[in-house]
Motif scaffolding. Structure first.
Motif, PDB file in Angstrom:
ATOM      1  N   SER A  99       0.839  -1.187   0.000  1.00 13.14           N
ATOM      2  CA  SER A  99       0.000   0.000   0.000  1.00 13.14           C
ATOM      3  C   SER A  99       0.877   1.241   0.000  1.00 13.14           C
ATOM      4  N   LEU A 100       0.662   2.123  -0.960  1.00 15.04           N
ATOM      5  CA  LEU A 100       1.295   3.445  -1.017  1.00 15.04           C
ATOM      6  C   LEU A 100       2.819   3.393  -0.906  1.00 15.04           C
ATOM      7  N   GLY A 101       3.407   2.389  -1.542  1.00 10.45           N
ATOM      8  CA  GLY A 101       4.858   2.282  -1.562  1.00 10.45           C
ATOM      9  C   GLY A 101       5.431   1.460  -0.434  1.00 10.45           C
ATOM     10  N   TYR A 102       4.578   0.897   0.404  1.00  7.25           N
ATOM     11  CA  TYR A 102       5.024   0.161   1.583  1.00  7.25           C
ATOM     12  C   TYR A 102       4.452  -1.257   1.601  1.00  7.25           C
ATOM     13  N   VAL A 103       5.104  -2.110   2.382  1.00  5.48           N
ATOM     14  CA  VAL A 103       4.529  -3.388   2.773  1.00  5.48           C
ATOM     15  C   VAL A 103       3.671  -3.138   4.008  1.00  5.48           C
ATOM     16  N   LYS A 104       2.518  -3.785   4.057  1.00  6.34           N
ATOM     17  CA  LYS A 104       1.675  -3.753   5.243  1.00  6.34           C
ATOM     18  C   LYS A 104       1.728  -5.128   5.917  1.00  6.34           C
ATOM     19  N   PRO A 105       1.502  -5.195   7.230  1.00  5.59           N
ATOM     20  CA  PRO A 105       1.547  -6.494   7.909  1.00  5.59           C
ATOM     21  C   PRO A 105       0.508  -7.460   7.353  1.00  5.59           C
ATOM     22  N   PHE A 106       0.885  -8.726   7.277  1.00  2.00           N
ATOM     23  CA  PHE A 106      -0.026  -9.794   6.889  1.00  2.00           C
ATOM     24  C   PHE A 106       0.499 -11.069   7.533  1.00  2.00           C
ATOM     25  N   PRO A 107      -0.261 -12.162   7.510  1.00  2.00           N
ATOM     26  CA  PRO A 107       0.133 -13.326   8.320  1.00  2.00           C
ATOM     27  C   PRO A 107       1.553 -13.816   8.103  1.00  2.00           C
ATOM     28  N   ARG A 108       2.072 -13.756   6.877  1.00  2.00           N
ATOM     29  CA  ARG A 108       3.426 -14.251   6.624  1.00  2.00           C
ATOM     30  C   ARG A 108       4.512 -13.236   6.983  1.00  2.00           C
ATOM     31  N   LEU A 109       4.122 -12.010   7.260  1.00  2.00           N
ATOM     32  CA  LEU A 109       5.072 -10.984   7.692  1.00  2.00           C
ATOM     33  C   LEU A 109       4.363 -10.104   8.718  1.00  2.00           C
ATOM     34  N   ARG A 110       4.459 -10.505   9.968  1.00  2.00           N
ATOM     35  CA  ARG A 110       3.818  -9.751  11.041  1.00  2.00           C
ATOM     36  C   ARG A 110       4.844  -8.814  11.659  1.00  2.00           C
ATOM     37  N   PHE A 111       4.583  -7.528  11.561  1.00  2.00           N
ATOM     38  CA  PHE A 111       5.475  -6.567  12.203  1.00  2.00           C
ATOM     39  C   PHE A 111       4.637  -5.462  12.819  1.00  2.00           C
ATOM     40  N   GLY A 112       5.156  -4.903  13.915  1.00  2.18           N
ATOM     41  CA  GLY A 112       4.402  -3.889  14.623  1.00  2.18           C
ATOM     42  C   GLY A 112       3.371  -4.497  15.561  1.00  2.18           C
ATOM     43  N   ALA A 113       2.491  -3.646  16.088  1.00  4.82           N
ATOM     44  CA  ALA A 113       1.475  -4.066  17.045  1.00  4.82           C
ATOM     45  C   ALA A 113       0.300  -4.723  16.325  1.00  4.82           C
ATOM     46  N   ALA A 114      -0.623  -5.245  17.125  1.00  2.00           N
ATOM     47  CA  ALA A 114      -1.684  -6.103  16.590  1.00  2.00           C
ATOM     48  C   ALA A 114      -2.692  -5.378  15.713  1.00  2.00           C
ATOM     49  N   GLY A 115      -2.746  -4.055  15.787  1.00  4.92           N
ATOM     50  CA  GLY A 115      -3.705  -3.324  14.972  1.00  4.92           C
ATOM     51  C   GLY A 115      -3.318  -3.190  13.515  1.00  4.92           C
ATOM     52  N   ASP A 116      -2.107  -3.637  13.159  1.00  7.94           N
ATOM     53  CA  ASP A 116      -1.638  -3.653  11.774  1.00  7.94           C
ATOM     54  C   ASP A 116      -1.614  -2.280  11.118  1.00  7.94           C
ATOM     55  N   GLN A 117      -1.353  -1.239  11.903  1.00  7.16           N
ATOM     56  CA  GLN A 117      -1.204   0.095  11.334  1.00  7.16           C
ATOM     57  C   GLN A 117       0.204   0.332  10.796  1.00  7.16           C
ATOM     58  N   ALA A 118       1.132  -0.547  11.108  1.00  6.85           N
ATOM     59  CA  ALA A 118       2.527  -0.347  10.726  1.00  6.85           C
ATOM     60  C   ALA A 118       2.699  -0.360   9.213  1.00  6.85           C
ATOM     61  N   PHE A 119       3.753   0.295   8.754  1.00  9.00           N
ATOM     62  CA  PHE A 119       4.107   0.292   7.335  1.00  9.00           C
ATOM     63  C   PHE A 119       5.617   0.428   7.214  1.00  9.00           C
ATOM     64  N   GLY A 120       6.196  -0.293   6.260  1.00  6.13           N
ATOM     65  CA  GLY A 120       7.644  -0.256   6.071  1.00  6.13           C
ATOM     66  C   GLY A 120       8.033  -1.120   4.892  1.00  6.13           C
ATOM     67  N   THR A 121       9.321  -1.357   4.743  1.00  6.91           N
ATOM     68  CA  THR A 121       9.787  -2.257   3.677  1.00  6.91           C
ATOM     69  C   THR A 121      11.036  -3.001   4.129  1.00  6.91           C
ATOM     70  N   PRO A 122      11.079  -4.315   3.852  1.00  7.79           N
ATOM     71  CA  PRO A 122      12.308  -5.077   4.054  1.00  7.79           C
ATOM     72  C   PRO A 122      13.193  -4.967   2.821  1.00  7.79           C
ATOM     73  N   GLY A 123      14.473  -5.278   2.997  1.00  8.45           N
ATOM     74  CA  GLY A 123      15.411  -5.199   1.882  1.00  8.45           C
ATOM     75  C   GLY A 123      16.151  -6.495   1.677  1.00  8.45           C
ATOM     76  N   ALA A 124      16.660  -6.686   0.472  1.00  9.91           N
ATOM     77  CA  ALA A 124      17.429  -7.886   0.144  1.00  9.91           C
ATOM     78  C   ALA A 124      18.555  -8.074   1.148  1.00  9.91           C
TER      79      ALA A 124
END
Length: 413
Positions: free
Chosen positions: A334-359
């Motif tokens: 979403s909007l240039g970012y990865v959002k949390p989902f079951p295979r990549l859970r990051f941040g708190a449980a409300g799933d408001q977090a946004f970011g990107t992992p790198g190679a």
């Protein structure tokens, strides 16, 4: 894989009271997980609470990783560059639901007239691979790149599928920003002046010649064929696609071919380029600082509530489902970012977090629920699309042990 023993005395930095488990996990990365050089930083509610670095910035020469060492973070760059686009949105220059062609008329050609900014930033535009062969010299000329982008035909009907725009996303973002910025600045220059400077953060999208190259960590990369030795951690479909030069996966990472190998990002001519999706280089604490501002209202960057609301909102998935055409696993963007989902859970449980992992294992994100800006980067490339064991150990220590939030480990189902 290149290995080197790191003496405990080379692990440095400090943490606030209560954040000791993060430092413990950082030390264990060197003792138990093959770390060569790395840094981790965390901001909470605008205050730096974790600032760690250690090991060797170059494992070959045993040059130590210093407090001001810079490191290339590959696709973690996407999220940092995305803040430049968010600033443009906050200033009213971009409407996420407008068509890209509204701002860039030439983009409309070859079936792209209806592509929205939101679809483009969510990897749904079908533009992961660029057909026109490009050289390093071409990439230094933004007009040449813009022509190649504008003539590209989507690989699928935009909005119906998504596929990781590994390199091209940054070029499209950069040209869009260049079109809407009254000063016509490149994304690298805009980022330097409107994001890095206000934050007092040292991070570059395109390393200027004024930066001492000895400050930059040497990336201990790997050859693509080595992926075959890690089919238990890398998705099989992704590995076989990456090694097939005709596949959309390979073509998304390898135009020009030099960009397909992590070790080539050590080359000065590659570092110098503006690759807003791939070659951001800077201090790891700069990434955490930037995300920390976004996690706590974005006052320094002037993001505004409507922009922040858009960033935390759940993603709008493509109509055809979450299977990523390029990475060959489910993903959520979403909007240039990865959002949390079951295979990549990051941040708190409300799933408001946004970011990107790198190679290789780096990761940076903002979590407005906890006021956290988190960043980790290293110079020994690992073999995970995300959740590298070194990074995950740090994030788990922070969220489970320190903050008492949910586990960061993926849902095994």
């Amino acid at each position: 894989m290149f290995k080197v023993d790191v003496p405990p005395g080379l692990v440095q930095g400090d943490v606030d009271e209560g954040y000791g488990p993060v430092a413990d996990a950082f030390r264990r990365n060197f003792a138990e997980r093959g770390e060569i050089g790395a840094a981790c930083a965390v901001y909470r509610d605008g205050r730096k609470v974790v600032d760690l670095w250690g090991g060797y910035r170059d494992g070959r020469t045993r040059a130590p990783w210093l407090r001001d060492t810079l490191v290339t973070v590959f696709s973690t760059t996407k999220g940092v560059s995305g803040l430049a686009v968010a600033v443009a949105h906050a200033r009213g220059w971009i409407d996420y639901d407008a068509t890209v062609a509204t701002y860039w008329p030439e983009f409309a050609g070859n079936g792209k007239a209806g592509v929205t900014v939101r679809q483009l930033l969510a990897h749904q535009a079908g533009l992961a691979a660029i057909d026109r062969p490009l050289t390093v010299a071409d990439l230094a000329d933004l007009d040449v790149v813009a022509d190649a982008l504008a003539e590209q035909r989507p690989a699928w009907r935009p909005g119906t599928r998504h596929g990781y725009h590994a390199i091209s996303l940054g070029w499209y973002e950069g040209e869009l920003l260049r079109r809407v910025d009254p000063a016509g600045r490149s994304l690298g220059r805009f980022f330097a002046e409107e994001v890095a400077a206000p934050l007092g953060a040292e991070f570059y999208v395109g390393v200027p010649d004024t930066v001492d190259p000895d400050r930059i960590a040497y990336v201990h990369g790997y050859r693509p064929a080595e992926l075959l030795l890690h089919l238990g951690t890398m998705p099989r479909g992704f590995v076989f696609g990456f090694l097939n030069p005709r596949s959309v996966t390979a073509r998304s990472f390898a135009n020009p071919k030099v960009l397909s190998q992590t070790g080539n990002y050590n080359l000065p001519e590659v570092r110098r380029l503006e690759l807003p999706a791939a070659n951001g280089t800077g201090e790891v604490r700069a990434i955490a600082r930037a995300y920390g501002d976004a996690a706590t209202g974005g006052a320094t960057l002037g993001l505004g509530q409507s922009t922040l609301d858009a960033l935390v909102r759940p993603a709008q998935p493509p109509t055809g489902g979450l299977l990523d055409v390029v990475l060959r696993v489910p993903t959520v963007f979403s909007l240039g970012y990865v959002k949390p989902f079951p295979r990549l859970r990051f941040g708190a449980a409300g799933d408001q977090a946004f970011g990107t992992p790198g190679a290789g294992g780096s990761f940076g994100f903002a979590d407005p629920e906890t006021g956290i800006g988190f960043a980790y980067a290293m110079n020994r490339a690992g073999f995970h699309l995300w959740d590298d064991p070194r990074e995950l150990a740090l994030r788990e220590a922070l969220y489970r042990t320190v903050l008492g939030e949910r586990t960061q480990r993926p849902d095994p189902r």
